[in-house]
Structure formats: C-alpha cells, structure tokens
Design a protein around this motif. Structure first.
Motif, PDB file in Angstrom:
ATOM      1  N   ALA A 299     -74.977 -11.369 -57.120  1.00 46.83           N
ATOM      2  CA  ALA A 299     -75.725 -11.014 -55.906  1.00 46.83           C
ATOM      3  C   ALA A 299     -76.327 -12.254 -55.250  1.00 46.83           C
ATOM      4  N   PHE A 300     -76.794 -13.195 -56.068  1.00 41.51           N
ATOM      5  CA  PHE A 300     -77.375 -14.442 -55.551  1.00 41.51           C
ATOM      6  C   PHE A 300     -76.315 -15.305 -54.874  1.00 41.51           C
ATOM      7  N   SER A 301     -75.135 -15.375 -55.470  1.00 42.20           N
ATOM      8  CA  SER A 301     -74.104 -16.315 -55.029  1.00 42.20           C
ATOM      9  C   SER A 301     -73.232 -15.789 -53.895  1.00 42.20           C
ATOM     10  N   ALA A 302     -73.071 -14.486 -53.799  1.00 39.44           N
ATOM     11  CA  ALA A 302     -72.091 -13.894 -52.886  1.00 39.44           C
ATOM     12  C   ALA A 302     -72.250 -14.302 -51.426  1.00 39.44           C
ATOM     13  N   PRO A 303     -73.468 -14.446 -50.877  1.00 35.17           N
ATOM     14  CA  PRO A 303     -73.559 -14.815 -49.461  1.00 35.17           C
ATOM     15  C   PRO A 303     -72.863 -16.137 -49.127  1.00 35.17           C
ATOM     16  N   ALA A 304     -72.694 -17.022 -50.119  1.00 32.13           N
ATOM     17  CA  ALA A 304     -72.058 -18.316 -49.876  1.00 32.13           C
ATOM     18  C   ALA A 304     -70.543 -18.253 -49.996  1.00 32.13           C
ATOM     19  N   ALA A 305     -70.008 -17.139 -50.491  1.00 27.65           N
ATOM     20  CA  ALA A 305     -68.545 -17.023 -50.654  1.00 27.65           C
ATOM     21  C   ALA A 305     -68.158 -15.554 -50.562  1.00 27.65           C
ATOM     22  N   LEU A 306     -68.548 -14.924 -49.462  1.00 23.45           N
ATOM     23  CA  LEU A 306     -68.386 -13.483 -49.324  1.00 23.45           C
ATOM     24  C   LEU A 306     -66.922 -13.065 -49.474  1.00 23.45           C
TER      25      LEU A 306
END
Length: 397
Positions: A299-306
């Motif tokens: 959840a933390f990482s997904a916005p940077a590699a949607l």
C-alpha cells in the motif's frame, strides 16, 4: 551513414541461472547422474536434523553410495544460520577431500551450503562477504535440492547469514553463491506441515511481487515473476488446506523456483529489507515476517508504480485487463490482507513479541534494513522514519 533515430536502448540485463535444472517429481533421485555429468564424485551433503531423521537425506546418501560416491554429511544446520553454525559446518567439511557441496532442505541448509562453499576456497571472516561486496570468484561447486516451495535459493546468487553477536542478518551476494545445479522435486514437499507451507508460499509470492516492481527489473525477471505469480496465487490456499494435492504442490514448487530466478536477476526490495531484522532480533521465520509486512509495504509503495502493481494483481487473477490500475491495486492489497487472515499469519504483537522491545529496536531495525541495500530497489524509497511507521502499522494491524 545516417544516425538511428530510435530511442536509446536499455542496457542489457546480466542473467545468471544454474547450469543444470532438473524439475519435476522424482528429480532429486537424479542426483548421482547430475554429479557424474559435472565430473564430481566426492560430495558433502549439508542438511538439517529433521530431514536426516525423516529419511530424505539418508535416501540421497544411499543413492550416491550405490553410484560409488561416498558422501560426507553435516546434518546440524539450524534456522537462520549464524556465523558459528557456518564455521562448525566448514570444520567438518575440512576433514575430508570433498569436491562439491549439496544443500538439501529449505533456505537455511542451502544458505549454509553456499557460504561454506565460498569459505572452503577463500577463507573468512564471513563478515567481509556481506553487501556491498560482490563475490564473483567461485568456491566449491554448489548443488541445491530444495524441500520447501519458498526461498528459491536453489536458483539465486544470494545467501543470508546471521551475525550472532549483533543480530544482523548479513546479505551476501555474487555469482559464487549460484548453484551449478538445482534438482527441484515437488514430491519432497508433500509432507510439509501447514504452517511451513503457508510461510514458504508467502515468501515465494513476496519474491515474485518485489522482483516485478523492483527498480532493477528487466524483461527476463519480469517474465519469471509473472509466471511465478500465476502459479502461486491460485494454489497457495489449496496446498495449505489439501496438502496431498500433487498438482498444487507441483505448481507451488515451480513458482518458487521461477520467483527465485526473478529476484536473483532483479532484486528484492523494501519488504525483504525490513523483514530480515525482524527475523534476526525476534527469531520470526523469514516467510512469516515477510507476510506480516507485505500488505502495508505494498500500500505504501503502490503510488510510485501503480501500473506495475496492477499487473501483479492481474497475474494473480484479481483484475481484468480492462479494469483501471487503481481498482487492480486496491484488490491486490485486499487480497494480501485476506491471504494473511486465511493462512493465520499473526501480527508481530500476536506472535508474542514484547511491545517495549519492538519499539526500542525500531531505529536499529530501520538502520539495518537500509544497510542491506534492498530498500533502495523499491519503487518508492522509504526513509528510516517511514520504515518505523510501517513497522508500527504492522504491529497495530
């Protein structure tokens, strides 16, 4: 001559794989043939006490004896091997004239075998081999026979050894740790208990996801990672609830090896970087500590590699190609949370870790995670403070 107007190409990926792969039911019984093909005849088998007493290790020793190969045996590896454990094994290896090592078991026996193979030729101390050191010069040839569908260590150029004095899990990397041969026999997993099946399966899934979203991903690792997710996702619950299901066991074993190939040729990332200190300080099994963190780090990482995380969801059968990436990623996070619930993955708190000790070690764990190098491969690079926040989210879940 006119210059090309094509965009600059991505630098070629450097792909390393075992020279020999035997995959399928009964593959382990081909060990003598593989040794002969490699010109090896004086093996040293490294395994654990359980596998020795339950028969698989003795069966391989007998197979080799029938082929005229008298194997040395070390059957005292332990979970999360320490420097002292490796040195004990190395001492026993030195009593014979062995020309290769065979790691039989889960990640711990195979990791022990990898480090012993290097030390036997190049000497210690173990600490000098931790990243950023890259061990290219080979040690003794390594053969791997995995018995858990999890670590993928049979196909990787990594080993992890714990410093018993500092409780640091030292990541050691280099082509010297890559097995020359891997015998991937799903029949060796049929008797695995549910907890071990769940933890190792979740470890494999984490390997595949992290390899796919890694900053070091490449077309080869992408292909292996997607295949691994397609194999693991529909079968993980099945093997936990129906351990004798041979088709599901085979898929999980293949997926684990594919995931190992993927992350060995890309990298793992933030989950693994943060997971290792949990294992070192609190003796939580590696796959379990990964699973504790995976939903929160995703959840933390997904916005940077949607788009990348959305493809993970699609490979796992959670979303259709026509559905928006945001929908796919939301389903991925929900599924990782549901998997933990279905497979009885506890929070660190419910595992029994002392709350005050957890909080006291947060800065140290974050520091050790950063030092491992893995978090730098994450699509969203976390600061030490953000890692501490993620540790607390996992604690409070």
């Amino acid at each position: 001559m006119p210059q090309s107007t094509a965009p600059p190409s991505v630098p070629p990926a450097s792909i390393l794989l075992p020279r020999i792969l035997r995959i399928g039911g009964g593959a382990s019984r081909q060990l003598p043939d593989v040794l002969s093909a490699l010109g090896l005849s004086r093996p040293f088998l490294i395994t654990d006490r359980f596998l020795w007493e339950q028969g698989p290790a003795q069966a391989l020793v007998e197979l080799m004896a029938d082929a005229g190969m008298a194997a040395g045996v070390y059957a005292d590896t332990v979970p999360d091997p320490t420097i002292a454990d490796v040195e004990n094994c190395l001492e026993q290896l030195g009593r014979g004239q062995h020309d290769c090592v065979i790691g039989l078991g889960g990640g711990s026996p195979i990791d022990t075998a990898k480090m012993v193979a290097v030390l036997a030729v190049h000497g210690g101390p173990v600490s000098r081999y931790k990243v950023p050191h890259d061990q290219v010069q080979p040690g003794l040839p390594i053969l791997a026979v995995p018995t858990t569908a999890g670590t993928g260590s049979e196909a990787t150029r990594f080993t992890i050894i714990t410093d018993g004095e500092t409780d640091e899990k030292m990541l050691c990397a280099g082509s010297a740790y890559l097995p020359i041969a891997a015998l991937v026999d799903y029949e060796l997993t049929l008797s695995k208990p549910r907890r071990l099946t769940a933890d190792t399966g979740l470890d494999s899934l984490t390997h595949a996801i992290e390899a796919y979203v890694s900053r070091k991903a490449n077309p080869f690792s992408d292909g292996m990672a997607l295949l691994a997710m397609k194999a693991i996702a529909p079968n993980l619950r099945i093997v936990c609830n129906d351990p004798a299901n041979r088709k599901a066991r085979e898929a999980m074993m293949l997926g684990a090896t594919q995931a190992g190939m993927a992350f060995s040729n890309a990298s793992v990332a933030l989950v693994h970087g943060m997971s290792r200190p949990i294992g070192a300080h609190f003796h939580v099994p590696h796959g379990l500590s990964n699973a504790m963190l995976l939903p929160f780090v995703t959840a933390f990482s997904a916005p940077a590699a949607l788009a990348r995380y959305a493809e993970c969801a699609r490979a796992m059968g959670l979303a259709e190609a026509i559905e928006p990436d945001t929908v796919a990623v939301a389903r991925l996070v929900d599924e990782l949370t549901a998997l933990n619930a279905d497979l009885d993955v506890p929070t660190p708190k419910k595992y029994g870790i002392d709350a005050s000790e957890w909080r006291r070690l947060l800065p140290t764990m974050a520091e050790q995670a950063i030092a491992s190098g893995s978090p730098a491969n994450n699509p969203r690079v976390a600061s030490a403070e953000q890692m501490q926040d993620l540790y607390m989210k996992a604690w409070e879940a």
